[in-house]
Every structure is written in C-alpha cells, then in structure tokens.
Design a protein around this motif. Structure first.
Motif, mmCIF file in Angstrom:
data_model
loop_
_atom_site.group_PDB
_atom_site.id
_atom_site.type_symbol
_atom_site.label_atom_id
_atom_site.label_comp_id
_atom_site.label_asym_id
_atom_site.label_seq_id
_atom_site.Cartn_x
_atom_site.Cartn_y
_atom_site.Cartn_z
ATOM 1 N N LEU A 239 -6.644 10.566 -3.950
ATOM 2 C CA LEU A 239 -7.553 9.481 -3.544
ATOM 3 C C LEU A 239 -6.787 8.347 -2.857
ATOM 4 O O LEU A 239 -5.813 7.823 -3.405
ATOM 5 N N TYR A 240 -7.241 7.980 -1.664
ATOM 6 C CA TYR A 240 -6.639 6.899 -0.897
ATOM 7 C C TYR A 240 -7.657 5.772 -0.705
ATOM 8 O O TYR A 240 -8.861 6.023 -0.572
ATOM 9 N N GLY A 241 -7.159 4.566 -0.691
ATOM 10 C CA GLY A 241 -7.992 3.406 -0.357
ATOM 11 C C GLY A 241 -7.336 2.718 0.830
ATOM 12 O O GLY A 241 -6.220 2.198 0.711
ATOM 13 N N VAL A 242 -7.987 2.723 1.976
ATOM 14 C CA VAL A 242 -7.337 2.277 3.201
ATOM 15 C C VAL A 242 -8.154 1.152 3.846
ATOM 16 O O VAL A 242 -9.389 1.230 3.899
ATOM 17 N N GLY A 243 -7.473 0.145 4.316
ATOM 18 C CA GLY A 243 -8.154 -0.972 4.971
ATOM 19 C C GLY A 243 -8.546 -2.054 3.984
ATOM 20 O O GLY A 243 -7.989 -2.148 2.872
#
Lengths: 471, 471
Positions: free
Chosen positions: B303-307
């Motif tokens: 899981l990535y959280g970008v921005g």
C-alpha cells in the motif's frame, strides 16, 4: 606615487578589482580617462536594458488574455528615453566616483599607460604626466571598443556604434543595422519598437551565431513579425553618405543599395590596448591580453588583464567575476597567502571555460549558459542534446498566450552532468540562473531529478528536459 | 479483474504513478469518481494561475516607464474568466482521459475503496460494485479537500472553498476571505483586481505563515495598496446568512460583524481518506497516510500513499515528484530490481524534507524553497540567515520602477551549503529554480561563487547574498 595595486580602467571590472584589493587592505589607484563606471554603465548594459524592458514588457502584456486590450497605443518614446537617461546616470559619474572613494581607492583622471614593469604613467586632461608605481600588481581593465570594418565610405559616414545606439536622443525614421550579434538584435528590437523601420544586414547565415541555432531563428522570426527586415547572407561592401549627414546608404556585395537615416555597425569588438604602453613590457599594442585562470598575463608576475580585454568572455558579469577572482588572487599573492588556482578554486575563473551565462533581452528572450552542442562536441565531450518545445510547458502557456519557445540541454554522457543549456522564449531571463547553478555546480542528472520545479512555472521545462533525456 | 497496480485517484499524482508503472510494463488500473485530472486541473493550479497571470502582468506593466501610460482601463473580466475556463478545460476531462488511455492505463469510473489487502472495490455511478485485485501495489492518491471549521451558521451559509473561488463565474461586489495561506492571498489578489472589495480575515498574526515572515508582510502591504483590507488577529466565530443566499456576515470573536456578498473559507485541507476503506486494512478513516520515503505506507508491503494524502508536502509538483519516485519504486519491487531508498536515491522522495519549492503567484510573487530560518533552527542545523533588499539589485530596478522585494538565504554553517532561500518581489517566480537546484544539489557556497548571474537580471541577488554572507 606608490601603491600596492594600480588599476587601469574604471569600468565595473576595474572597480571590482579595486574593491577586492581594498578589502584586503591593499592601497589602490584607479586610472580612468573617461567616465568612472565604464561602457556598461553608460553605453551598454544599463541604457540598453532600460530601453529594452518597456519593449519586452509590452510584448508580454499583449500576450495576456484579459489584459491585452488594455495595452493601447505606442510606447511613450520620450518617457522611455528619459528612463534610459536616468539609468545611464545622464552620463555623469558622480555616483561611481563616490563609491570608489567610499572604498578608499584613489582616482587618477587621465590616460594610463604602462611604462615598464610595475610602472603606470598618467596623462591628465591638463597638467603634467606623472608616474605611479605598483608594488604588487597592475591590472589592465580597459575593455573593448566597437570594431568597425574598413569599408569604403564608412569613415566619413558617421556610423552609429553601440555607443550611439544606446544613447541616441532621437528615433531615426529608418535604421540599418550591420551585424547579427547581441548588440545588433537588441538594438533592432529597441528601435523598431520606438518607431524606426529597421533593416538588419547579417553577413553570415543567421543571428546570434554563438548560441544554439534556434536562438537566432526565433529572434529573427519575432523581429520580422515586429516589422523589421532581417537579411542574412548580406555583406555590406561600402557605405555612402554625403557630407556625413543626411540619408546614408549601405551598398551590398551584389551592388544592391539600402538607404536609411542612420546606420549602426555592430560588427564586433576590439581590445582597448593600442595606446596603453604594452610595448614597454614586451607585449604588442592592440592585442588581446593572454592570461591564466587568475587573470595574470602569461609570463608576468605582476601584470593582470581582467575583463573583456583578455577575450575570455566579453560580458560585464563575467568580467566582474574575473575581477573578484583576480583581485583576491592579487591580494593573496601580496600577503603571501595560499593561492587556489585549481579548477573551481577561489583564484581560478573556471566558469569562463565552462559556465558563462548570457541573456539577450530581446522578444523572445534568449538565455544560455555553458557549451552549445557544437561547442561541446568541438571540445571533445561525448554529449547528447535534449530539446523541448516550451509551448508544451503549462507555466509557459499561462505566462503568455500562444507561447513560442524552445529549450535545449546538453548532457555530458560520460559524467552525467549538464554541460550547457539554452532557453529561448518570453520570460526566461530569470530561469537561466537555474542552469548556471547546475552547470557550474556540476550537479549530476540523477540529483537534478530531485530539484523539483514549482508548478506551474516556466521552469517545469527542466522536468520535461529530464524526461526527454531519460527517453 | 486483476492488475499489477491499482491507483485510486486520478489527479496529477495518480496519473504520474500510472505513467511510471506503465513505463515499466505493469498493467495499471486508475479509479476516479470525479474528473480525471484532479483538483489541480480544475479547481487549483490551472484556473488560479489563469486568473492570476493577468493581474500580475498588469501590475508589472504599470511599473515600466514608457509603458505604464499605455496600460489603461480595467482588466477585461469576461475575457479573464473565459481564459480561466479554457485552462480548466471547461471542467471536462476528455483530454486527460485520452492521455491516460494513450499510456495504456485502464480507467475505472466510480468510487474506489480498499477492501482488504490488495483489493479495491469500485462503485460506479450506475451498475454493480466490483473488485479489482492488485498483484503488486495499490497507490492511494486521493488528495485533499477544503477543511472548513465547525462554526455556528457556516454549514447553511454556502461558503466558497477553493473550488468556488477558482471557478466562480461572477465577481462578487464584496468578498470576505477567511484564512491567510496561499489560497487566501492568491484569491484575494484575483478578486480584488477583478472588482471585488476584498476583506481578508486572518486568525493569526500574519499571512503566509509557512514562509519567512517578510513574505506575508510584503504581500499584505501590496494587497492593502490594491484596495483590499487585511486584518490579522481576527478569528471568525460565526457566520450568518439568511436562507443560504443574499449577503453573508462573518461575526468575529469580539462580536464585530463584517458583511459581504460571498465568503471564502481558505482554512486548510483535510485528507480525502474518510470513505476509501482504510478500516479494511487496519488504518483509521479520515487520517493522513504515514509513508516512508518511497511513499509506501508504514508496515505495509503493497500500500502506497502518494501526494497530498501523505501530508509530506501539499503541492502539485511535489506530489508529482513523489509519484515518479513511488511509481518507479513499485516497478523496481515488482520486477525484483534494486531499490535505492538512500538519501537522494532514485526511490526516495528526499526533496520532501529538504527542498520543497513553492511559488505564491501574488503581486509581489513570493517564492521559497527548503527551510526557513525558523525551520532550519528547529531542525537543529547551525545556520545563518543572509538578507538582501532586492531594490538594490540593478536587474530588479530595470524590471520594475520602484521595485520592492527582499531575499533571504539560509546557510548551513557546518556544511557550507544553502538550506533554504526565499525571494519576494515582482518577477521572481522563475528565479526560484536556481535556489531549488542549489538546495537539492547541495552545491557548496564556494562553488556558488562560480555560478555567475547574468547582468542585469534579478538573479544578481545571488551575488549580493553571497557577498553579504562573506561580509
């Protein structure tokens, strides 16, 4: 009289040499036979940019939706010229004199000439010639003057050079400009906008020959759209003017005649070294001075040539840079301190070889630093040129409707650094310094990916160039 | 359906994650329940800058002798708004859809929600909910929405947020703006220039609290001169509006009432994570996502959280930077290739900590990168702030008559590098990238002396800052 340092020529370069010498506690004389402040202050950078800014600002404003309709009528020529006069200090040097005095340098008015090792004679406007002795160094900072070719009829035709073009008080109806370099294109931009019908006659095949080819192409296109005539491959063979005033005619190689009210020769520069006593120290009068990276004349331990006169990079900012380097080197040597002439060292004007920035303040602006593709290849670097159409950058489109411009980054494939960069388009003048830091800093491409351009500015072109390079 | 990568949210950040994943040959789904292109394209960067450019261009033009008299009358409001509509693509996303399709990403229209590890459900506008499985990674790129405080009367008062402020089709006679950050000052600049009487109500003691103090001071001064009212230390306690339309009143803490025709709340941002199924993977709905430097959520391997959603640096360009880093990291991990998460490595969004650039497109522009003096000191660096009055830079005076501006460079005294830089003044937006390269490139001060600013540009402020630092 004896000083630690004698500076011949009080333009920005001489002033900065004096500044660094004085900061190091060295007694300093500055010899000048014209205005203190030099070419830049009175007949180059300052007046030309004061003339150009209204032109480019107007062009910019007319490309902005919602604003363009409000920009009516012509420029106020009288106000532009008055503004120029102000920025040229009305050709008076009181301010610069005050500054030199404030740093404790002695001003000697008159022509300075070398008279053997460490000796400089001063020939004042009136009174007796006298001699200054320099304990440590003489810095020749006499710069250049316009080089006008030896054409039939030219000497008696009262041609403009850069001096007249930047200081003229009246707009000629028709102006012929001979040359295709920075002075030619900047002055064409100014005078066309102020009301002249300008014809540019270029000997070679394009404008701005020292930059990437697209720079000259875009500037020529814009000059043409502004109403000027740009003719390449059009060498002037002779000039005719009756009695030195009235209409003037440029006669081309093929006999064609171009008539105008004034003619500007912007055909290069010559060193002001013909009458400064170079022969007394074994050098040839009228020659450029050959110097090392500390700006010391080769073979001498006391003579420096700083700024345009050494032909390394004929620009005010680069001359000032050399002046800081040379002034500090003179001081270090005088005090027996370490001298760091290694590449990028404190006493080496390394940027002269690798990272000279230049902005041509035309519409569009043309800005470049470092090596062009051709220069990099000629220098033996293994490079790739990466191009990008600046119209595709959001920040450019937002800056000017219908933005036209182009960028090029020259990448050294062995070292993975940027050897040179060129930006041509409206509003790129301030963008150049990002490239100057990258080139002079030798910042690796991998690190430049972390230098994120703010969105949406024109500087996003950096991201596009990196993406294009990655492919 | 199964993909290598599922991206939730198709703003610039989601688009760039998809772009990098696709470039690495990974099959990619993008889920979006609003317009493809996100906040930036329709309600932030693009429309706001399209609104601001005419305002700042006009201000610039009116400071140029010879031109200012030609800049008559008000801005053409209809043309400005139409230009804004054009830059917001008339709130249609065909162009962005076409781009996503061109890179081979699949678009799934509907709300995307996590449904346990590697699972994303899509709830389309009509039809059945379905599930996407991500073999390698899910990237949450849902960004933020305006955070409006819970004040009495506000919910029923139809306040503007950044969306209405950037997309309004009509100029309110009176506009109250609550807040003092970027949205507040940019929208105050726009609407005051387009004809509103603007009042800015700031809770704290100044504008642009995240920048050096002089930035907010200079912008407040200019807004006031433009006719706006800027009140600091003026917290709003309640809002009144009869029936949700007609005049609206902001009631201050002390009972004072400020009436207007519209009220804009620019009081911060909240993550759009309240309805994306965070609970199904053990995270708290509505929270910011805590991620490592590759933008992977801590404790997860998929899981990535970008921005903006990760709260590292809430700006479009920084989100896109993270997206490139995260997309490449996802691809490297998927292919079992080396992952470089070292400082300034290819898979580390290091700039988030050290070199975030920001330009506030007001008049004057405020541009900053890296750490402010206060931030650098708080981070434990031994630093010195070097200030310079930009009015003393020749290029600045030539750019605008009566130039007002200020620059600060924050120097790390131990490493002799620039930790941060701030420029406030007309025409500094493109100058910022020079500082971004210097800060991200960690170019030593000794080398920056060789990065010569072209004369006479505003960038000569660099030379002045270096001279001031040397003392």
């Amino acid at each position: 009289m004896e000083y630690d340092v004698v500076v011949v020529g009080a333009g920005p370069v001489g002033e900065n040499v004096a500044d660094r010498a004085r900061a190091a506690g060295l007694s300093t004389a500055v010899v000048e036979n014209e205005l203190i402040g030099g070419e830049c202050s009175y007949w180059a950078c300052m007046p030309s940019k004061a003339l150009l800014r209204p032109v480019t600002a107007r062009a910019d404003a007319r490309r902005v939706p919602g604003l363009r309709a409000a920009v009516r009528g012509p420029l106020d020529v009288a106000e532009v010229l008055a503004h120029r006069d102000y920025y040229a200090s009305n050709w008076k040097d009181d301010g610069q004199v005050g500054w030199l005095e404030s740093i404790g340098a002695d001003i000697h008015r008159g022509r300075g000439r070398l008279a053997g090792p460490r000796q400089v004679t001063v020939e004042p406007p009136s009174g007796e010639r006298y001699t200054l002795t320099a304990r440590h160094a003489v810095a020749v900072c006499t710069g250049t003057r316009a080089l006008v070719p030896d054409l039939p009829g030219l000497a008696g035709a009262n041609p403009w050079t850069s001096r007249e073009a930047t200081s003229a008080g009246k707009v000629p109806d028709r102006l012929v400009i001979v040359g295709g370099g920075v002075v030619a294109v900047e002055m064409a931009t100014v005078w066309q906008a102020l009301g002249s019908r300008v014809t540019v006659l270029v000997r070679g095949k394009g404008l701005l020959a020292n930059m990437e080819p697209f720079a000259g192409e875009l500037v020529a296109e814009a000059l043409t759209e502004a109403g000027a005539t740009v003719r390449t491959g059009a060498p002037v063979a002779a000039v005719e003017r009756d009695g030195g005033d009235g209409p003037v005619t440029a006669v081309l190689d093929d006999g064609e005649r171009v008539e105008a009210d004034e003619i500007l020769f912007a055909t290069g520069r010559a060193p002001r070294t013909d009458d400064i006593g170079l022969d007394t120290v074994g050098l040839k009068p009228g020659s450029w001075l050959t110097v090392d990276d500390s700006c010391r004349v080769e073979g001498s331990d006391w003579l420096y040539g700083v700024g345009d006169v050494n032909h390394r990079a004929l620009m005010t900012h680069e001359g000032k840079y050399q002046a800081r380097v040379a002034g500090d080197a003179i001081a270090a040597r005088a005090h027996g301190k370490p001298v760091d002439t290694a590449r990028w060292g404190a006493h080496s004007a390394t940027a002269d070889h690798a990272a000279v920035p230049q902005v041509v303040f035309t519409d569009p602006e043309a800005a470049a630093v470092g090596l062009t593709l051709a220069q990099a290849e000629a220098a033996g670097h293994r490079v790739r040129a990466v191009d990008y159409d600046m119209a595709s950058v959001s920040g450019a489109g937002l800056y000017a409707d219908g933005y036209r411009g182009r960028a090029r980054m020259v990448v050294d494939l062995d070292r993975e650094i940027v050897r040179g960069a060129t930006f041509v388009g409206p509003g790129v003048a301030e963008l150049l310094h990002s490239a100057t830091v990258a080139v002079a800093g030798e910042v690796p491409i991998a690190r430049l990916w972390h230098a994120v351009p703010a969105y949406p500015t024109i500087s996003e072109v950096w991201l596009r160039l990196l993406e294009t390079y990655r492919g």
